[in-house]
Write a protein that holds these residues in place. Structure first.
Motif, PDB file in Angstrom:
ATOM      1  N   TYR A 148       0.791  -1.295  -0.130  1.00 24.58           N
ATOM      2  CA  TYR A 148      -0.053   0.080  -0.128  1.00 24.58           C
ATOM      3  C   TYR A 148       0.826   1.261   0.015  1.00 24.58           C
ATOM      4  O   TYR A 148       0.331   2.249  -0.215  1.00 24.58           O
ATOM      5  N   GLN A 149       2.363   1.143   0.276  1.00 24.43           N
ATOM      6  CA  GLN A 149       3.128   2.393   0.113  1.00 24.43           C
ATOM      7  C   GLN A 149       3.090   2.574  -1.428  1.00 24.43           C
ATOM      8  O   GLN A 149       3.741   3.840  -1.760  1.00 24.43           O
ATOM      9  N   PHE A 150       2.964   1.691  -2.185  1.00 27.55           N
ATOM     10  CA  PHE A 150       3.081   2.110  -3.639  1.00 27.55           C
ATOM     11  C   PHE A 150       1.911   1.946  -4.488  1.00 27.55           C
ATOM     12  O   PHE A 150       1.574   2.667  -5.508  1.00 27.55           O
ATOM     13  N   PHE A 151       0.885   1.167  -3.930  1.00 27.64           N
ATOM     14  CA  PHE A 151      -0.388   0.921  -4.887  1.00 27.64           C
ATOM     15  C   PHE A 151      -1.582   1.207  -4.023  1.00 27.64           C
ATOM     16  O   PHE A 151      -1.696   0.385  -2.958  1.00 27.64           O
ATOM     17  N   PRO A 152      -2.743   2.190  -3.983  1.00 25.91           N
ATOM     18  CA  PRO A 152      -3.756   2.213  -2.964  1.00 25.91           C
ATOM     19  C   PRO A 152      -4.690   1.014  -3.408  1.00 25.91           C
ATOM     20  O   PRO A 152      -5.344   0.807  -1.973  1.00 25.91           O
ATOM     21  N   ASN A 153      -4.712   0.215  -4.290  1.00 29.95           N
ATOM     22  CA  ASN A 153      -5.588  -0.863  -4.303  1.00 29.95           C
ATOM     23  C   ASN A 153      -5.185  -1.796  -5.636  1.00 29.95           C
ATOM     24  O   ASN A 153      -4.157  -1.345  -6.474  1.00 29.95           O
ATOM     25  N   LYS A 154      -6.052  -3.043  -5.819  1.00 30.66           N
ATOM     26  CA  LYS A 154      -5.816  -3.644  -6.995  1.00 30.66           C
ATOM     27  C   LYS A 154      -5.742  -3.100  -8.415  1.00 30.66           C
ATOM     28  O   LYS A 154      -5.172  -3.412  -9.425  1.00 30.66           O
ATOM     29  N   GLU A 155      -6.908  -2.251  -8.472  1.00 28.85           N
ATOM     30  CA  GLU A 155      -7.049  -1.446  -9.759  1.00 28.85           C
ATOM     31  C   GLU A 155      -5.772  -0.916 -10.042  1.00 28.85           C
ATOM     32  O   GLU A 155      -5.346  -0.754 -11.314  1.00 28.85           O
ATOM     33  N   ALA A 156      -5.185  -0.050  -9.270  1.00 34.28           N
ATOM     34  CA  ALA A 156      -3.962   0.718  -9.452  1.00 34.28           C
ATOM     35  C   ALA A 156      -2.880  -0.306  -9.880  1.00 34.28           C
ATOM     36  O   ALA A 156      -2.249   0.188 -10.645  1.00 34.28           O
ATOM     37  N   ILE A 157      -2.791  -1.292  -9.475  1.00 32.97           N
ATOM     38  CA  ILE A 157      -1.654  -2.141  -9.557  1.00 32.97           C
ATOM     39  C   ILE A 157      -1.944  -2.567 -11.302  1.00 32.97           C
ATOM     40  O   ILE A 157      -1.060  -2.699 -12.131  1.00 32.97           O
TER      41      ILE A 157
END
Length: 243
Positions: free
Chosen positions: A75-84
């Motif tokens: 979560y330090q790099f991506f707020p959620n699965k969609e962002a990934i």
């Protein structure tokens, strides 16, 4: 003399300020490099999870577990699965653009038809086999819309490119017919690619040959002798930077 006095007075020794500045600028670069490496690690893990479970069933916890990090680190790099998925999809689409740009170089398009199919189809097939997450991120009701829109735009560009190539082979053919032939090639390629990716080793190679044979036998009656005495490839067939 000045240096000795400065040291005694508590001032930084000569060169110390420069070294300190260098350290201050180097540390963010090292942190940035570590961050980029972590992002690459997370995207690789996400690709593996998406391929194993599908996008819908995948979770950030599963991705973090696959990457060997805690969910908090993710979560330090991506707020959620969609962002990934969006980041991974963007990277794969960019690499796909580079792949087809290199496949459709004028030198390849000037080859006899059978060798031209080898030169253009082999890198496209290899990319998809090496990046199965690319296919996963193009299917399913919950795939982020930005990925689908990016792929659709790229598909339109590629279809236009194939139409241009066919126009060089068939300069007297009506545009509507060129579009139909290009569309059929796309449909046949996609169907064959699905079969190729479902197999490994010798069977994958065998289905690759079958796909090329199908496309070759479809095109040969259409292009005839023009495959050997056609106009030079249109400049649009080789866009700068593979785009």
């Amino acid at each position: 003399m000045t240096g000795a006095t400065g040291a005694a007075g508590g001032a930084e020794p000569a060169g110390a300020a420069e070294a300190s500045d260098s350290t201050r600028t180097a540390r963010p670069r090292r942190r940035q490099a570590r961050g980029e490496a972590r992002i690459a690690q997370l995207l690789k893990a996400a690709a593996s999870v998406f391929c194993a479970t599908g996008y819908t069933a995948a979770s950030t916890n599963a991705i973090a577990r696959e990457a060997g990090v805690s969910p908090g680190t993710l979560y330090q790099f991506f707020p959620n699965k969609e962002a990934i998925a969006v980041e991974l999809g963007d990277q794969l689409l960019n690499r796909w653009r580079e792949t087809y740009g290199a496949a459709f170089l004028p030198d390849n398009l000037a080859l006899p038809l059978d060798r031209m199919l080898d030169a253009t189809l082999d890198p496209l097939i290899a990319f998809n086999c090496e990046n199965p997450a690319f296919t996963v991120l193009l299917h399913g009701p919950e795939i982020p819309g930005v990925i689908i829109r990016g792929h659709d735009a790229l598909h339109t560009t590629m279809l236009s490119r194939v139409e241009t190539i066919l126009g060089d082979y068939l300069p007297d053919t009506p545009p509507a017919e060129i579009t139909r032939v290009a569309t059929m090639i796309f449909i046949v390629f996609k169907a064959g690619l699905d079969v190729i990716m479902a197999h490994d080793g010798d069977e994958r190679d065998a289905y690759t040959r079958e796909l090329k044979t199908v496309i070759l036998r479809y095109l040969e009656p259409l292009v005839g002798d023009s495959a050997h005495c056609r106009r030079p490839p249109h400049p649009a067939a080789a866009p700068p930077n593979g785009r």
